[in-house]
Design an enzyme around this catalytic site. Structure first.
Site, PDB file in Angstrom:
ATOM      1  N   ASN A 194     -36.932   4.510 -68.283  1.00  0.00           N
ATOM      2  CA  ASN A 194     -35.535   4.976 -68.364  1.00  0.00           C
ATOM      3  C   ASN A 194     -35.172   5.280 -69.814  1.00  0.00           C
ATOM      4  O   ASN A 194     -35.979   5.062 -70.712  1.00  0.00           O
ATOM      5  CB  ASN A 194     -34.587   3.954 -67.721  1.00  0.00           C
ATOM      6  CG  ASN A 194     -34.637   2.624 -68.441  1.00  0.00           C
ATOM      7  OD1 ASN A 194     -34.239   2.505 -69.576  1.00  0.00           O
ATOM      8  ND2 ASN A 194     -35.169   1.593 -67.758  1.00  0.00           N
ATOM      9  N   ASP A 232     -35.499  -1.535 -61.678  1.00  0.00           N
ATOM     10  CA  ASP A 232     -35.258  -2.346 -60.473  1.00  0.00           C
ATOM     11  C   ASP A 232     -36.504  -2.467 -59.609  1.00  0.00           C
ATOM     12  O   ASP A 232     -36.694  -3.468 -58.941  1.00  0.00           O
ATOM     13  CB  ASP A 232     -34.122  -1.718 -59.656  1.00  0.00           C
ATOM     14  CG  ASP A 232     -32.786  -1.903 -60.352  1.00  0.00           C
ATOM     15  OD1 ASP A 232     -32.559  -3.012 -60.864  1.00  0.00           O
ATOM     16  OD2 ASP A 232     -31.994  -0.942 -60.418  1.00  0.00           O
ATOM     17  N   LYS A 251     -56.394   8.084 -63.093  1.00  0.00           N
ATOM     18  CA  LYS A 251     -55.264   9.012 -62.992  1.00  0.00           C
ATOM     19  C   LYS A 251     -55.209   9.645 -61.600  1.00  0.00           C
ATOM     20  O   LYS A 251     -56.230  10.147 -61.105  1.00  0.00           O
ATOM     21  CB  LYS A 251     -55.422  10.101 -64.063  1.00  0.00           C
ATOM     22  CG  LYS A 251     -54.225  11.010 -64.143  1.00  0.00           C
ATOM     23  CD  LYS A 251     -54.411  12.082 -65.199  1.00  0.00           C
ATOM     24  CE  LYS A 251     -53.358  13.153 -65.016  1.00  0.00           C
ATOM     25  NZ  LYS A 251     -53.616  14.319 -65.832  1.00  0.00           N
ATOM     26  N   PRO A 261     -38.832  -8.674 -60.576  1.00  0.00           N
ATOM     27  CA  PRO A 261     -38.106  -9.931 -60.770  1.00  0.00           C
ATOM     28  C   PRO A 261     -36.841  -9.665 -61.584  1.00  0.00           C
ATOM     29  O   PRO A 261     -36.827  -8.764 -62.421  1.00  0.00           O
ATOM     30  CB  PRO A 261     -39.090 -10.790 -61.573  1.00  0.00           C
ATOM     31  CG  PRO A 261     -40.020  -9.822 -62.227  1.00  0.00           C
ATOM     32  CD  PRO A 261     -40.099  -8.641 -61.303  1.00  0.00           C
ATOM     33  N   ASP A 262     -35.799 -10.444 -61.325  1.00  0.00           N
ATOM     34  CA  ASP A 262     -34.555 -10.308 -62.090  1.00  0.00           C
ATOM     35  C   ASP A 262     -34.596 -11.340 -63.228  1.00  0.00           C
ATOM     36  O   ASP A 262     -34.514 -12.552 -62.980  1.00  0.00           O
ATOM     37  CB  ASP A 262     -33.348 -10.520 -61.174  1.00  0.00           C
ATOM     38  CG  ASP A 262     -32.052 -10.139 -61.870  1.00  0.00           C
ATOM     39  OD1 ASP A 262     -31.866 -10.538 -63.037  1.00  0.00           O
ATOM     40  OD2 ASP A 262     -31.244  -9.426 -61.251  1.00  0.00           O
ATOM     41  N   ILE A 263     -34.746 -10.855 -64.441  1.00  0.00           N
ATOM     42  CA  ILE A 263     -34.945 -11.762 -65.585  1.00  0.00           C
ATOM     43  C   ILE A 263     -33.670 -12.548 -65.870  1.00  0.00           C
ATOM     44  O   ILE A 263     -33.701 -13.770 -66.063  1.00  0.00           O
ATOM     45  CB  ILE A 263     -35.407 -10.953 -66.822  1.00  0.00           C
ATOM     46  CG1 ILE A 263     -36.759 -10.308 -66.486  1.00  0.00           C
ATOM     47  CG2 ILE A 263     -35.526 -11.832 -68.059  1.00  0.00           C
ATOM     48  CD1 ILE A 263     -37.012  -9.003 -67.138  1.00  0.00           C
ATOM     49  N   PHE A 291     -25.667  -7.638 -69.212  1.00  0.00           N
ATOM     50  CA  PHE A 291     -24.985  -6.354 -69.385  1.00  0.00           C
ATOM     51  C   PHE A 291     -24.932  -5.660 -68.030  1.00  0.00           C
ATOM     52  O   PHE A 291     -25.769  -5.935 -67.165  1.00  0.00           O
ATOM     53  CB  PHE A 291     -25.743  -5.465 -70.391  1.00  0.00           C
ATOM     54  CG  PHE A 291     -25.325  -5.722 -71.810  1.00  0.00           C
ATOM     55  CD1 PHE A 291     -25.741  -6.883 -72.451  1.00  0.00           C
ATOM     56  CD2 PHE A 291     -24.510  -4.838 -72.484  1.00  0.00           C
ATOM     57  CE1 PHE A 291     -25.338  -7.141 -73.759  1.00  0.00           C
ATOM     58  CE2 PHE A 291     -24.103  -5.088 -73.783  1.00  0.00           C
ATOM     59  CZ  PHE A 291     -24.520  -6.237 -74.424  1.00  0.00           C
ATOM     60  N   LYS A 344     -21.470  -9.444 -60.067  1.00  0.00           N
ATOM     61  CA  LYS A 344     -22.768  -9.683 -60.717  1.00  0.00           C
ATOM     62  C   LYS A 344     -22.834 -11.070 -61.366  1.00  0.00           C
ATOM     63  O   LYS A 344     -23.866 -11.726 -61.349  1.00  0.00           O
ATOM     64  CB  LYS A 344     -23.000  -8.582 -61.757  1.00  0.00           C
ATOM     65  CG  LYS A 344     -24.433  -8.185 -61.903  1.00  0.00           C
ATOM     66  CD  LYS A 344     -24.582  -6.833 -62.545  1.00  0.00           C
ATOM     67  CE  LYS A 344     -24.474  -5.703 -61.514  1.00  0.00           C
ATOM     68  NZ  LYS A 344     -24.680  -4.397 -62.086  1.00  0.00           N
ATOM     69  N   LYS A 384     -25.739 -13.563 -60.212  1.00  0.00           N
ATOM     70  CA  LYS A 384     -26.801 -13.919 -61.161  1.00  0.00           C
ATOM     71  C   LYS A 384     -26.564 -15.266 -61.840  1.00  0.00           C
ATOM     72  O   LYS A 384     -27.418 -15.731 -62.583  1.00  0.00           O
ATOM     73  CB  LYS A 384     -26.950 -12.824 -62.207  1.00  0.00           C
ATOM     74  CG  LYS A 384     -27.169 -11.435 -61.574  1.00  0.00           C
ATOM     75  CD  LYS A 384     -27.903 -10.502 -62.486  1.00  0.00           C
ATOM     76  CE  LYS A 384     -28.030  -9.129 -61.853  1.00  0.00           C
ATOM     77  NZ  LYS A 384     -29.080  -8.335 -62.431  1.00  0.00           N
TER      78      LYS A 384
HETATM   79  O1  C5P Z   1     -28.312  -5.691 -61.477  1.00  0.00           O
HETATM   80  P1  C5P Z   1     -28.221  -4.901 -62.709  1.00  0.00           P
HETATM   81  O2  C5P Z   1     -29.496  -4.193 -63.072  1.00  0.00           O
HETATM   82  O3  C5P Z   1     -27.043  -3.995 -62.795  1.00  0.00           O
HETATM   83  O4  C5P Z   1     -27.964  -6.006 -63.824  1.00  0.00           O
HETATM   84  C1  C5P Z   1     -27.934  -5.710 -65.167  1.00  0.00           C
HETATM   85  C2  C5P Z   1     -28.180  -6.954 -65.971  1.00  0.00           C
HETATM   86  O5  C5P Z   1     -29.255  -7.696 -65.417  1.00  0.00           O
HETATM   87  C3  C5P Z   1     -28.620  -6.656 -67.386  1.00  0.00           C
HETATM   88  O6  C5P Z   1     -28.207  -7.726 -68.194  1.00  0.00           O
HETATM   89  C4  C5P Z   1     -30.133  -6.594 -67.276  1.00  0.00           C
HETATM   90  O7  C5P Z   1     -30.744  -6.877 -68.521  1.00  0.00           O
HETATM   91  C5  C5P Z   1     -30.394  -7.673 -66.264  1.00  0.00           C
HETATM   92  N1  C5P Z   1     -31.560  -7.432 -65.401  1.00  0.00           N
HETATM   93  C6  C5P Z   1     -32.685  -8.220 -65.553  1.00  0.00           C
HETATM   94  N2  C5P Z   1     -33.756  -8.039 -64.729  1.00  0.00           N
HETATM   95  C7  C5P Z   1     -33.721  -7.087 -63.769  1.00  0.00           C
HETATM   96  C8  C5P Z   1     -32.590  -6.285 -63.621  1.00  0.00           C
HETATM   97  C9  C5P Z   1     -31.529  -6.483 -64.450  1.00  0.00           C
HETATM   98  O8  C5P Z   1     -32.706  -9.071 -66.455  1.00  0.00           O
HETATM   99  N3  C5P Z   1     -34.768  -6.929 -63.000  1.00  0.00           N
END
Ligand code: C5P
Length: 397
Positions: A209, A277, A287, A305-307, A324, A338, A342
């Site tokens: 991105n 995501d 390739k 994974p959502d960090i 953010f 959110k 989270k």
């Molecule tokens: O759910 P969304 O992507 O909108 O959430 C944004 C926030 O979650 C940001 O702080 C981003 O750094 C964090 N995030 C993360 N891991 C992911 C997706 C989002 O830490 N896989």
């Protein structure tokens, strides 16, 4: 703050050198001691006699002066300083510093210095914006010198723009803030994620991105300035590591998560990275080729994974966790949801429906917590970073 502090003031050539005389008076009045080096250029604008009279100390001008060397060698002059200020810093002085030259007393001392250095550039606006000068400024910043940006206004040369030396009072305030302000986050460890992630498809392709990483890097810098130990976990960016910050480079979200968990324990976690995501289920070993049949390959994705969520629910959860959120609609409601989802303490929400945010120099943030919403005016990313740092200082204080 200045009591018993030794400031080494380097005055290089420029019409603004007269402001340094007022600066000497302010430092002396605040209880500090000032030693001055006048460059050959500086001597064209202020005399050694006026500098000596105001500083009540000998003025150093010559690298090979027997008198100066017997009184105080250039190494000692640099070493005895608690802080070094170059004001005004001419384009030439800046270039000598960036190039590591030691052809006069000022540049030799600066090269031999191990104290923090603040540079206050002053020059014609076109000179200031010249890529050669800007490149040199970037080099000095990367080496950890503090640059006080020049002020804007009418110049002695008749032109108008950015390049003026700030007034003595402003220089004094900046010296006070940069060198002697308390470091309220001393002993605290902050974890910052920044930039994009690259999710590999095959050895040459990825899903990524447009995140520039600027906001996260600005936060890492501001936290470091406040005294924190900072680990910056960064996706691929074109940015320089802020001075004194430990940077760990990663590519994918999974790498970012394992780097973040390995960096625990931390007192503060700020997740500003634009984490993908989804990631491809399989990474091709070679390739992926175009098919003669024209068949388009399907890309199967799985969730990353959502960090932020992982850190906020971790058994070693940092005391403050900030995320953010870039939203195009229902900014506040989405950000509030959110926070709950989270389990973080704050969300810095920005509306990305109109103005450019990715790669831009400024940001318009709504700070959202369970307690409510505060709208910050549009400001530079450095400004947002400072506001977040102030908030953390208040919370941990
Ligand atoms: O759910 P969304 O992507 O909108 O959430 C944004 C926030 O979650 C940001 O702080 C981003 O750094 C964090 N995030 C993360 N891991 C992911 C997706 C989002 O830490 N896989």
């Amino acid at each position: 703050m200045f009591t018993d502090k030794n400031i080494l003031l380097v005055i290089s050539g420029g019409i603004a050198a007269y402001k340094s005389l007022a600066l000497i008076r302010l430092i002396k009045k605040a209880g500090g001691r000032v030693s001055c080096i006048l460059t050959k250029g500086g001597e064209q604008f202020v005399t050694p006699l006026s500098v000596a009279a105001l500083s009540e100390a000998p003025v150093y001008t010559d690298l090979f002066s027997l008198k100066d060397e017997t009184e105080m060698g250039h190494i000692r002059l640099a070493r005895e300083a608690d802080a070094i200020v170059v004001a005004p810093a001419s384009a030439n002085m800046i270039a000598r510093l960036a190039g590591g030259f030691a052809q006069d007393l000022a540049s030799t001392c600066l090269l031999a210095a191990d104290s923090p250095i603040m540079i206050a550039p002053a020059m014609n606006p076109v000179m200031w914006n010249n890529p050669a000068v800007q490149d040199n400024i970037s080099t000095l910043k990367r080496r950890g010198m503090h640059i006080m940006p020049p002020a804007s206004g009418d110049m002695a040369c008749g032109e108008t723009g950015e390049g003026r030396l700030p007034e003595a009072e402003d220089l004094f305030a900046e010296i006070e803030r940069f060198f002697f302000a308390p470091k309220p986050l001393n002993g605290k460890h902050a974890l910052v994620t920044a930039g994009p992630t690259y999710e590999p498809i095959d050895p040459v392709r990825f899903i990524g991105n447009h995140s520039s990483g600027k906001q996260g890097y600005a936060i890492a810098h501001a936290l470091r300035q406040a005294g924190a130990t900072v680990t910056l976990i960064s996706g691929p960016t074109a940015l320089q590591t802020p001075h004194g910050v430990k940077r760990i480079d990663i590519q994918s979200a999974e790498d970012m998560l394992s780097a973040a968990e390995s960096a625990l324990p931390a007192d503060i976690a700020i997740c500003s990275a634009a984490v993908a995501d989804w990631t491809p289920v399989h990474i091709a070993d070679s390739k992926i080729k175009k098919q003669a049949s024209g068949e388009i390959p399907a890309l199967n994705l799985r969730e990353n994974p959502d960090i932020l969520k992982t850190l906020a629910n971790h058994k070693k959860r940092p005391r403050i966790v900030i995320g953010f959120a870039a939203e195009t609609n229902d900014l506040i409601a989405n950000a509030q949801a959110k926070i709950k989802k989270k389990n973080c303490d704050y969300i810095c929400a920005n509306d990305v429906s109109g103005a450019q945010v990715f790669g831009a120099e400024d940001n318009h943030v709504h700070l959202i917590s369970a307690r409510g919403v505060t709208e910050w005016p549009r400001m530079s990313k450095d400004g947002v970073a400072q506001k977040i740092t102030d908030l953390i200082i208040e919370e941990l204080g």
